[in-house]
Design a protein around this motif. Structure first.
Motif, PDB file in Angstrom:
ATOM      1  N   LYS A  69     146.987  45.186  -4.465  1.00 50.16           N
ATOM      2  CA  LYS A  69     146.903  45.360  -3.004  1.00 50.16           C
ATOM      3  C   LYS A  69     145.476  45.656  -2.567  1.00 50.16           C
ATOM      4  O   LYS A  69     145.012  45.145  -1.541  1.00 50.16           O
ATOM      5  CB  LYS A  69     147.833  46.485  -2.547  1.00 50.16           C
ATOM      6  CG  LYS A  69     149.302  46.152  -2.650  1.00 50.16           C
ATOM      7  CD  LYS A  69     150.112  47.356  -2.204  1.00 50.16           C
ATOM      8  CE  LYS A  69     151.582  47.170  -2.478  1.00 50.16           C
ATOM      9  NZ  LYS A  69     152.365  48.339  -2.046  1.00 50.16           N
ATOM     10  N   ARG A  72     143.481  42.471  -2.614  1.00 50.80           N
ATOM     11  CA  ARG A  72     143.785  41.646  -1.431  1.00 50.80           C
ATOM     12  C   ARG A  72     143.067  42.214  -0.203  1.00 50.80           C
ATOM     13  O   ARG A  72     142.519  41.463   0.620  1.00 50.80           O
ATOM     14  CB  ARG A  72     145.296  41.600  -1.165  1.00 50.80           C
ATOM     15  CG  ARG A  72     146.136  40.951  -2.230  1.00 50.80           C
ATOM     16  CD  ARG A  72     145.855  39.488  -2.469  1.00 50.80           C
ATOM     17  NE  ARG A  72     145.666  38.751  -1.229  1.00 50.80           N
ATOM     18  CZ  ARG A  72     145.063  37.564  -1.139  1.00 50.80           C
ATOM     19  NH1 ARG A  72     144.609  36.983  -2.217  1.00 50.80           N
ATOM     20  NH2 ARG A  72     144.926  36.965   0.006  1.00 50.80           N
ATOM     21  N   GLU A  73     143.079  43.537  -0.049  1.00 49.46           N
ATOM     22  CA  GLU A  73     142.400  44.159   1.086  1.00 49.46           C
ATOM     23  C   GLU A  73     140.894  43.885   1.022  1.00 49.46           C
ATOM     24  O   GLU A  73     140.260  43.597   2.045  1.00 49.46           O
ATOM     25  CB  GLU A  73     142.648  45.668   1.102  1.00 49.46           C
ATOM     26  CG  GLU A  73     141.966  46.353   2.275  1.00 49.46           C
ATOM     27  CD  GLU A  73     142.151  47.858   2.308  1.00 49.46           C
ATOM     28  OE1 GLU A  73     141.358  48.506   3.018  1.00 49.46           O
ATOM     29  OE2 GLU A  73     143.062  48.391   1.648  1.00 49.46           O
TER      30      GLU A  73
END
Length: 118
Positions: A69, A72-73
């Motif tokens: 995550k 992705r950020e």
């Protein structure tokens, strides 16, 4: 000790992110987006390190999912920095490629772990 590709790649990526942060704050006088990319980009490797020290397979998987995550950020912040001309297309391409590679490796590890748990 056995080589850990994702551990090494995430650390090298964090070094690049720290250098990007220094460049953005010192040369571009950009402090908000640079702080965001610094936090998410260095968090990838930190969570991978935590996963390695995890007490259980469940904790190991959980920390790897957090790393994914964060990767992705980081890609989001990199795209935004490029779109707002804080980094050039050339600067973006190299670091974006690395971030995507980390995402692909993490996704494969996560999928394999989940498949093996079934």
């Amino acid at each position: 000790m056995k080589e850990n590709i994702i551990q090494d790649k995430s650390f090298d990526f964090a070094v690049r992110i720290v250098n990007l942060y220094k460049y953005l704050t010192e040369n571009k006088k950009e402090y908000v987006l640079s702080k965001q990319v610094l936090r998410s980009g260095t968090s990838i490797g930190a969570n991978i390190e935590e996963s390695i020290g995890g007490r259980s397979d469940k904790e190991f998987l959980f920390k790897l999912e957090i790393s994914y995550k964060e990767a992705r950020e980081t890609i989001y912040w990199l795209k935004l920095l490029k779109a707002t001309d804080y980094i050039s297309a050339n600067e973006f391409e190299s670091i974006h490629f690395e971030a995507n590679e980390i995402c692909r490796i993490l996704a494969k590890i996560i999928l394999t772990l989940k498949r093996n748990r079934e």
